[in-house]
Design an enzyme around this catalytic site. Structure first.
Site, PDB file in Angstrom:
ATOM      1  N   TRP A  74       0.900  -1.159   0.000  1.00  0.00           N
ATOM      2  CA  TRP A  74       0.000   0.000   0.000  1.00  0.00           C
ATOM      3  C   TRP A  74       0.934   1.203   0.000  1.00  0.00           C
ATOM      4  O   TRP A  74       1.622   1.461   0.980  1.00  0.00           O
ATOM      5  CB  TRP A  74      -0.886  -0.010   1.248  1.00  0.00           C
ATOM      6  N   HIS A 508     -30.197  22.714   8.730  1.00  0.00           N
ATOM      7  CA  HIS A 508     -29.185  23.740   8.960  1.00  0.00           C
ATOM      8  C   HIS A 508     -28.155  23.779   7.832  1.00  0.00           C
ATOM      9  O   HIS A 508     -27.079  24.343   8.018  1.00  0.00           O
ATOM     10  CB  HIS A 508     -28.487  23.505  10.304  1.00  0.00           C
ATOM     11  N   LYS A 607      -6.739  -2.599   4.810  1.00  0.00           N
ATOM     12  CA  LYS A 607      -7.520  -3.093   5.941  1.00  0.00           C
ATOM     13  C   LYS A 607      -7.031  -2.530   7.266  1.00  0.00           C
ATOM     14  O   LYS A 607      -7.814  -2.083   8.084  1.00  0.00           O
ATOM     15  CB  LYS A 607      -7.464  -4.622   5.963  1.00  0.00           C
TER      16      LYS A 607
HETATM   17  O1  M6R Z   1      -8.798  -1.792  12.710  1.00  0.00           O
HETATM   18  P1  M6R Z   1      -9.502  -0.556  13.172  1.00  0.00           P
HETATM   19  O2  M6R Z   1     -10.854  -0.809  13.688  1.00  0.00           O
HETATM   20  O3  M6R Z   1      -8.678   0.247  14.124  1.00  0.00           O
HETATM   21  O4  M6R Z   1      -9.639   0.320  11.848  1.00  0.00           O
HETATM   22  C1  M6R Z   1     -10.176   1.609  11.891  1.00  0.00           C
HETATM   23  C2  M6R Z   1     -10.521   2.088  10.513  1.00  0.00           C
HETATM   24  O5  M6R Z   1      -9.366   2.156   9.706  1.00  0.00           O
HETATM   25  C3  M6R Z   1     -11.547   1.186   9.831  1.00  0.00           C
HETATM   26  O6  M6R Z   1     -12.706   1.074  10.585  1.00  0.00           O
HETATM   27  C4  M6R Z   1     -11.898   1.731   8.438  1.00  0.00           C
HETATM   28  O7  M6R Z   1     -12.575   2.930   8.540  1.00  0.00           O
HETATM   29  C5  M6R Z   1     -12.706   0.686   7.674  1.00  0.00           C
HETATM   30  N1  M6R Z   1     -12.269   0.636   6.321  1.00  0.00           N
HETATM   31  C6  M6R Z   1     -14.153   0.962   7.700  1.00  0.00           C
HETATM   32  O8  M6R Z   1     -14.902   0.107   6.903  1.00  0.00           O
END
Ligand code: M6R
Length: 612
Positions: A74, A508, A607
């Site tokens: 990434w 608003h 992810k």
């Molecule tokens: O692994 P985490 O719950 O800490 O990740 C947080 C966010 O990066 C994660 O929720 C992201 O927003 C997802 N792609 C939402 O679908």
């Protein structure tokens, strides 16, 4: 972000690396590559694109080897391209390295080495670390020492795997702020950025700690600190199965994970509800129970979907446990000089347990003396290990980049925490607690009912908004965070612009956007502000907006006002988001499929976001 895998043993390494990369691809997927040692010569195959593209390239010229490393990227520094794809090789053609993380002082190192005549061939920060290792290798002739000396000059984060053609019996792995697990099997080792690349080979793993350097040979492994001190680590048993990280007949991981929710929510609550006592028991919080029961304030910190779960947590904890709660984006928390008191409890919520912003926020809270609790899904993750106490959500591995089952499991755990604290602090009576506990137990069945009854209507709605350029999500109370989460799901995987708002806030500003082309999705279960939401629906209708609503089964009033409705069973107010989010997840899924989007690996996302 980025997936790392390395292997040393007796088997042909290439299929092991490619299989590992496929399992790690959800972490980052703009380019991929492998490096193997063939007759003590480094062979690298890498390219921009997905692991499948890499596999095709590798198949053109297969070369058997028994040691190697791989990476799926990434991009942070340098565009996704063949040249910038990992693994990289040093200017002498001896050492190869793959890296996850960010080398913050890469520019200074690069300039210094360039002045010494080293030629750089990529735009990455990683190459500075590699060429620095190479410079030390020149002096020490020992890869482990060279890695150690180079890392002691690095500012930033890394998970790395390194090998040298001059020491073909050795693989070195090291971590600082970027996860690495070491799988141990008979005569072979697999090191990877998460256990999903390991579980197909062995269940015995060691989770490396920050500052660890592991040296792997076919004869054994040794883990040392960066200061060359030997350390022992506990071997942990991976509890999930390989089937859990496969699609199981579904077209996408996201769809599978949506459909798993009756079970995953049940798993999150299993053994934690004390029905007759009208309360919950969260064993992982034993050590912080006093702090929790007497907390003057709870701070919740998280990112993305986990932050949305935190918002629901704020509403429920304030209403039922009467504790003031603040919810903070983890990325803001650390840098805005937050006031944290010793009697505050900080809850860090994270599916992966590796999110760099959340980790930084919890470290800041610990530094300032607060008790810190983790709500994490991944067992053994960094956040789970660094918090004072914690609760696992037990949703199982979540592979789809868009978080679904992790969200409902986080809500389940927050609901249990609310019930437990509400009872402990005397704001929920025994009778009320027993009623709530009964309702908890009904939730998995109700999620199943939503999945069974609504798919066809949701597909019809998806068809009707597939060409939209904007969608508005509106909800109130507990379902305001649901609106935010529904909007996030749609924009992440279908690339349609979507916003969530508290329904009454619409007038608003956002109301200016409403015309006959604007789908407006109301989340409108029959709760105490139901009537107010109906007024908001009328306001949208008066401007010819297209109203779609999620309502309770017997809500005929709203049905008559909408283009489409999705019907769900009723439940206690604070549990409604666990139900209302299900149709919104499905809706974004079917819209993304209609638009031919890559549902599980949406563009630009990864992810687990392990860089700040
Ligand atoms: O692994 P985490 O719950 O800490 O990740 C947080 C966010 O990066 C994660 O929720 C992201 O927003 C997802 N792609 C939402 O679908």
């Amino acid at each position: 972000m980025c997936g790392l895998v390395g292997y040393i043993g007796e088997r042909d390494v290439t299929p092991i690396l490619l299989d590992g990369l496929k399992r790690l691809e959800y972490r980052g997927y703009d380019s991929a590559g492998i490096a193997t040692l063939v007759n003590s010569h480094v062979e690298i195959v890498k390219r921009a694109g997905k692991v499948n593209d890499l596999e095709n390239l590798v198949a053109l010229n297969p070369k058997p080897a028994t040691i190697g490393l791989g990476h799926t990227r990434w991009a942070t520094h340098g565009e996704p391209s063949d040249k910038n794809a990992h693994p990289h090789i040093d200017h002498t053609g001896t050492i190869t390295l793959a890296h996850n993380g960010i080398i913050e002082n890469y520019a200074a190192i690069r300039q210094r080495l360039q002045r010494d005549g080293v030629e750089f061939t990529t735009d990455t920060d990683t190459e500075s670390l590699l060429q620095l290792i190479s410079a030390f290798y020149d002096i020490t002739g020992n890869l482990e020492d060279a890695v150690r000396f180079a890392l002691s000059e690095i500012d930033g984060t890394y998970g790395i795997i390194v090998m040298s053609s001059k020491e073909p019996e050795k693989l070195i792995a090291a971590r600082m702020g970027s996860p690495l697990a070491l799988g141990i099997n008979d005569g072979e080792y697999i090191v990877a950025s998460d256990a999903s690349a390991i579980v197909g080979h062995t269940r015995q793993v060691i989770f490396l700690e920050d500052g660890n350097i592991a040296t792997l040979t076919r004869e054994g492994y040794e883990i040392k600190t960066i200061y060359d001190e030997k350390i022992e680590h506990k071997v942990t048993e991976i509890t999930f199965d390989i089937e859990q990280i496969e699609k199981g007949g579904y077209d996408h991981f996201m769809l599978k994970e949506i459909h798993e929710q009756p079970q995953t929510v049940l798993d999150s609550m299993r053994g934690r509800i004390l029905k007759n006592h009208g309360t919950a028991k969260l064993g992982g919080l034993r050590d912080v129970m006093n702090a929790l029961n007497s907390a003057q304030r709870i701070l919740i910190t998280a990112c993305g979907t986990s932050w949305h779960a935190g918002l629901v947590g704020e509403y429920m904890l304030e209403q039922y446990a009467r504790i003031p709660v603040e919810v903070e984006y983890a990325s803001e928390f650390r840098y805005r000089s937050p006031i944290i008191r010793h009697d505050d409890v900080v809850i860090a919520i994270s599916q992966s347990g590796e999110t760099a912003d959340t980790l930084a926020a919890l470290r800041e809270a610990k530094l300032q003396g607060a008790s810190v609790i983790g709500i994490c899904n991944v067992v053994g993750s960094t956040i789970a290990r660094e918090t004072h106490a914690g609760v696992y959500t037990h949703a199982g591995p979540e592979i789809g980049v868009a978080s679904t089952k992790a969200f409902t499991s986080q809500l389940a755990v927050l609901s249990l925490l609310t019930l437990m604290l509400g009872r402990n602090r005397g704001f929920i009576s025994l009778e009320q607690g027993v009623e709530i506990a009964k309702e908890f137990e009904a939730i998995p069945g109700k999620i199943q009912q939503i999945l069974d009854e609504n798919i066809s209507e949701i597909k019809t709605i998806a068809d009707s908004i597939t060409e939209s350029t904007n969608v508005l999500y509106l909800g109130r109370g507990y379902n305001f965070p649901t609106a935010l989460e529904g909007a996030l799901k749609l924009k992440e995987i279908s690339y349609i612009h979507a916003e969530g708002y508290p329904a009454a806030e619409m007038k608003h500003g956002p109301i200016a956007l409403i015309d006959e082309n604007m789908p407006v999705i109301f989340i409108a279960p029959q709760d105490k502000i139901h009537e107010k939401v109906i007024s908001n629906i009328e306001e949208v209708r008066a401007r010819k907006g297209r109203v779609i609503a999620i309502v309770n089964h017997d809500d005929e009033q709203i049905e008559s006002l909408c283009e489409h409705v999705i019907k769900i069973p009723p439940t206690t107010d604070f549990l409604t988001p666990m139900l209302t989010i299900i149709p919104l997840q499905l809706l974004s899924y079917y819209v993304a499929v209609n638009r031919n989007c890559d549902v599980d690996q949406p563009r630009n996302l990864a992810k687990s976001v392990t860089v700040e």
